[in-house]
Design an enzyme around this catalytic site. Structure first.
Site, mmCIF file in Angstrom:
data_model
loop_
_atom_site.group_PDB
_atom_site.id
_atom_site.type_symbol
_atom_site.label_atom_id
_atom_site.label_comp_id
_atom_site.label_asym_id
_atom_site.label_seq_id
_atom_site.Cartn_x
_atom_site.Cartn_y
_atom_site.Cartn_z
ATOM 1 N N HIS A 193 77.429 58.616 22.232
ATOM 2 C CA HIS A 193 78.430 59.124 23.181
ATOM 3 C C HIS A 193 78.630 58.136 24.321
ATOM 4 O O HIS A 193 77.696 57.494 24.781
ATOM 5 C CB HIS A 193 78.076 60.530 23.672
ATOM 6 C CG HIS A 193 76.949 60.664 24.642
ATOM 7 N ND1 HIS A 193 77.115 60.496 26.006
ATOM 8 C CD2 HIS A 193 75.640 60.984 24.477
ATOM 9 C CE1 HIS A 193 75.950 60.726 26.617
ATOM 10 N NE2 HIS A 193 75.033 61.009 25.710
ATOM 11 N N GLU B 154 80.272 64.426 25.239
ATOM 12 C CA GLU B 154 78.959 64.876 24.769
ATOM 13 C C GLU B 154 78.256 65.691 25.832
ATOM 14 O O GLU B 154 77.604 66.695 25.539
ATOM 15 C CB GLU B 154 78.088 63.670 24.374
ATOM 16 C CG GLU B 154 76.789 64.038 23.659
ATOM 17 C CD GLU B 154 75.598 64.329 24.585
ATOM 18 O OE1 GLU B 154 74.577 64.784 24.083
ATOM 19 O OE2 GLU B 154 75.705 64.107 25.813
ATOM 20 N N GLU B 155 78.377 65.241 27.075
ATOM 21 C CA GLU B 155 77.597 65.862 28.161
ATOM 22 C C GLU B 155 78.043 67.289 28.485
ATOM 23 O O GLU B 155 77.367 68.008 29.202
ATOM 24 C CB GLU B 155 77.662 64.995 29.427
ATOM 25 C CG GLU B 155 76.991 63.623 29.290
ATOM 26 C CD GLU B 155 75.473 63.676 29.138
ATOM 27 O OE1 GLU B 155 74.901 64.780 29.234
ATOM 28 O OE2 GLU B 155 74.874 62.611 28.916
ATOM 29 N N ASP C 39 70.940 58.142 20.871
ATOM 30 C CA ASP C 39 70.995 58.706 22.225
ATOM 31 C C ASP C 39 69.650 58.476 22.910
ATOM 32 O O ASP C 39 68.694 58.051 22.271
ATOM 33 C CB ASP C 39 71.316 60.213 22.146
ATOM 34 C CG ASP C 39 72.017 60.741 23.397
ATOM 35 O OD1 ASP C 39 71.809 60.185 24.497
ATOM 36 O OD2 ASP C 39 72.763 61.729 23.276
ATOM 37 N N HIS D 269 69.501 61.702 33.602
ATOM 38 C CA HIS D 269 70.437 62.468 34.440
ATOM 39 C C HIS D 269 70.161 62.311 35.929
ATOM 40 O O HIS D 269 70.460 63.206 36.716
ATOM 41 C CB HIS D 269 70.505 63.943 34.031
ATOM 42 C CG HIS D 269 71.272 64.150 32.758
ATOM 43 N ND1 HIS D 269 71.879 65.329 32.402
ATOM 44 C CD2 HIS D 269 71.547 63.294 31.732
ATOM 45 C CE1 HIS D 269 72.483 65.195 31.230
ATOM 46 N NE2 HIS D 269 72.287 63.962 30.800
HETATM 47 CO CO CO Z 1 72.909 63.237 28.876
HETATM 48 ZN ZN ZN Z 2 73.028 61.535 26.073
#
Ligand code: CO
Ligand code: ZN
Length: 333
Positions: free
Chosen positions: A62, A196-197, A219, A305
């Site tokens: 992503h 994706e998030e 990922d 994150h």
């Molecule tokens: Co993420």
């Molecule tokens: Zn990710």
């Protein structure tokens, strides 16, 4: 490869606003692909045609990143916002953000320097973006515009830090693998997925359109190697991780075996990953149409994150090697 990583991680691209990062990736994959297209969801799909009668394989990395969307602008020009993806308020105070048009802002907290600000944790509703406006009419952005975080790429030698290692490091791994590999019997669909998030949405439509015989997400994953971290058998620098399970997917056992055998044939270190919480595009691929055998190659990452996510360069290089080996061989699950 580090220069490629720097370009990718510093680019702007919150979920649903992937045009800039998509253009950058398109530029990098076009010389190595037979066909490149963008679908209705904004996924970039680069096809490298196989030379034999191999399988159609979907590789999903992503390209979107977590971000903030403006919900309201007050009369003084301060912006309220809603997150896209898992944004923790703990990481926001004092952070800088940038909008698609280049407007930069800083995140302020109503309670900063108030007594309760010393002891409490910020709520998203108490935070705002200050773009330096002198009033509502002076704000160069509007309701619905999206902001991404701003941090420079830092190369510490072995370890690398950036705002969006999740998941631009995997975009870099996929592009690097594509650029290094020779002939392959398989039709390889490199998908740089959107959104994706906010729930692995781009991968849903991409896999439906491609109908792959095998799906592999690339990922980041969490690690257990920092002070008082939740126990987890994945560490930085111990090699790329092969996902067995996360909270949204049980990887196909044949795919896991295929990945482990490839890592062992290369004699590189790898880790077995069981992630408690979170999922990836592999979940969407696995559940598309009548089901697709799917798995995930994971890059161990600290501080996922936050605006400063850290990976190990050796893990990244070994992930490229592993991906090239996986995709250029004959696949029998
Ligand atoms: Co993420
Ligand atoms: Zn990710």
């Amino acid at each position: 490869m580090k220069e490629r990583i720097r370009q990718l991680v510093e680019a702007y691209g919150p979920s649903g606003h992937e045009a800039q990062i998509r253009a950058l990736i398109e530029e990098q994959v076009a010389p190595h692909a037979d066909k490149v297209r963008t679908d209705a969801m904004g996924n970039l799909i680069a096809l490298k045609r196989g030379s034999g009668d191999g399988k159609p394989v979907m590789i999903a990395a992503h390209m979107d990143e977590i971000g903030l969307v403006v919900t309201y602008i007050d009369e003084k020009g301060f912006l309220r916002f809603s997150p896209t993806g898992g944004v923790s308020p703990v990481t926001l105070v004092g952070s800088r953000v940038r909008f698609a048009n280049g407007t930069t802002g800083v995140i302020g907290w109503e309670k900063w320097f108030r007594p309760e600000g010393n002891t409490s944790r910020p709520e998203l509703s108490e935070l705002y973006i200050d773009v330096g406006a002198t009033g509502r009419d002076d704000t160069p952005v509007g309701v619905g515009d999206a902001a991404g975080f701003v941090r420079p790429f830092e190369d510490l030698g072995q370890r690398l830090i950036a705002k969006s290692m999740d998941n631009r490091i995997s975009c870099a791994v996929a592009i690097q693998a594509l650029s290094e590999m020779g002939e392959t019997p398989n039709d390889l669909y490199f998908c740089f997925t959107a959104q994706e998030e906010v729930g692995t949405r781009g991968a849903i439509t991409a896999s439906y359109g491609i109908e792959p015989a095998l799906g592999l997400a690339v990922d980041v994953t969490l690690v257990g190697d920092t002070p008082k971290a939740r126990p987890m058998a994945v560490s930085l620098g111990e090699g790329p991780a092969i996902k067995i399970m996360d909270s949204g997917m049980l990887a196909h056992p044949g795919v896991v075996r295929w990945m482990i055998e490839a890592a062992e044939s290369l004699e590189i270190r790898y880790q077995r990953e069981v992630l408690q919480g979170g999922s990836t595009d592999a979940r969407s691929i696995q559940l598309s149409r009548a089901g697709v055998p799917a798995g995930c190659l994971s890059i161990p990452c600290r501080y996922v994150h936050t605006p400063s996510e850290m990976v190990d360069y050796g893990d990244v290089q070994n992930a490229v090697k592993l991906l090239v080996t996986l995709l250029t061989g004959e696949i029998n699950l």
